[in-house]
Design an enzyme around this catalytic site. Structure first.
Site, short mmCIF file in Angstrom:
data_model
loop_
_atom_site.label_atom_id
_atom_site.label_comp_id
_atom_site.label_asym_id
_atom_site.label_seq_id
_atom_site.Cartn_x
_atom_site.Cartn_y
_atom_site.Cartn_z
N HIS A 70 -47.45 45.98 -0.58
CA HIS A 70 -48.85 46.11 -0.96
C HIS A 70 -49.64 44.81 -0.76
CE1 HIS A 70 -51.31 49.31 -2.29
NE2 HIS A 70 -51.33 49.09 -3.59
N ASN B 226 -56.38 47.88 -7.46
CA ASN B 226 -57.25 49.02 -7.76
C ASN B 226 -58.68 48.64 -8.12
OD1 ASN B 226 -54.92 50.43 -7.29
ND2 ASN B 226 -54.71 51.21 -9.36
N ASN C 103 -55.97 52.85 -2.80
CA ASN C 103 -56.78 52.60 -3.99
C ASN C 103 -57.68 51.37 -3.88
OD1 ASN C 103 -55.96 54.91 -5.34
ND2 ASN C 103 -54.21 53.88 -6.29
N ASP D 215 -52.53 47.00 3.67
CA ASP D 215 -51.34 47.76 4.03
C ASP D 215 -51.68 49.24 4.23
OD1 ASP D 215 -50.32 49.23 1.16
OD2 ASP D 215 -51.64 47.50 0.96
#
Length: 190
Positions: free
Chosen positions: A19, A66, A112, A91
């Protein structure tokens, strides 16, 4: 002026995770462009420099993935930056490990961090560079917060380097040029 945002999560426990590919690309760009990313501003670590007479700001939001849009909104609003000069790198689970994909605009694709940015900017019209992390074989959260296998290290390092080169090409020659040059396979086309 260009603002290049790499998405990731702050903190040592997230370093090297799938991530955090956006952060990894920013680190690579930091070296290539000789721009230290150390200042805390706009809820981010940022670095400012000049590349080919163009001001470049590298940004690593510290809001956690997020809520990335908060940091991006703050800096874009402050500089009154046209969204065509905002480049977001992150990513992508829908791309194989080692692949990169450049787009002029588009949806979040379920990411997100991108959802947050698109929501707060109220637009999908900004360039992005997606770096493949491969499809999860199990739980999505475990996949994105996990690390690559040692056997993938060379491929991953190459994709980070190519993504940084693609961003430099966008600055030098525009998004279309970079798309034609880099949206191929996993091998470098230069």
């Amino acid at each position: 002026m260009y603002i290049i945002v790499g998405l990731g999560n702050p903190g040592r426990e997230y370093e090297g995770t799938r991530h955090n590919m956006g952060f990894d690309v920013i680190d690579d760009l930091s070296e290539k462009l000789n721009i230290a990313v150390k200042k805390l501003r706009f809820k981010s670590l940022i670095g400012e420099g000049i590349y080919k007479e163009e001001k470049v700001i590298l940004q690593k939001p510290q809001t956690y993935m997020n809520s990335s849009g908060e940091a991006v909104y703050d800096i874009v609003n402050f500089y009154k930056l046209p969204l065509s000069n905002l480049i977001v790198v992150y990513d992508d689970k829908d791309l194989d490990v080692g692949k990169i994909r450049i787009r002029k605009k588009g949806s979040s694709g379920g990411h997100n961090g991108m959802k947050s940015i698109i929501y707060l900017l109220n637009s999908e019209d900004f360039p992005r560079v997606r770096v493949g992390i491969g499809k999860p074989k199990g739980d999505m959260i475990e996949h994105v917060l996990g690390r690559f296998n040692e056997s993938d290290k060379t491929i991953v390092d190459n994709s980070i380097d190519r993504a940084a080169d693609a961003i430099i090409d966008i600055i030098e020659n525009g998004v279309e040029h970079a798309m034609n040059l880099f949206n191929g396979g996993s091998e470098c086309l230069l």
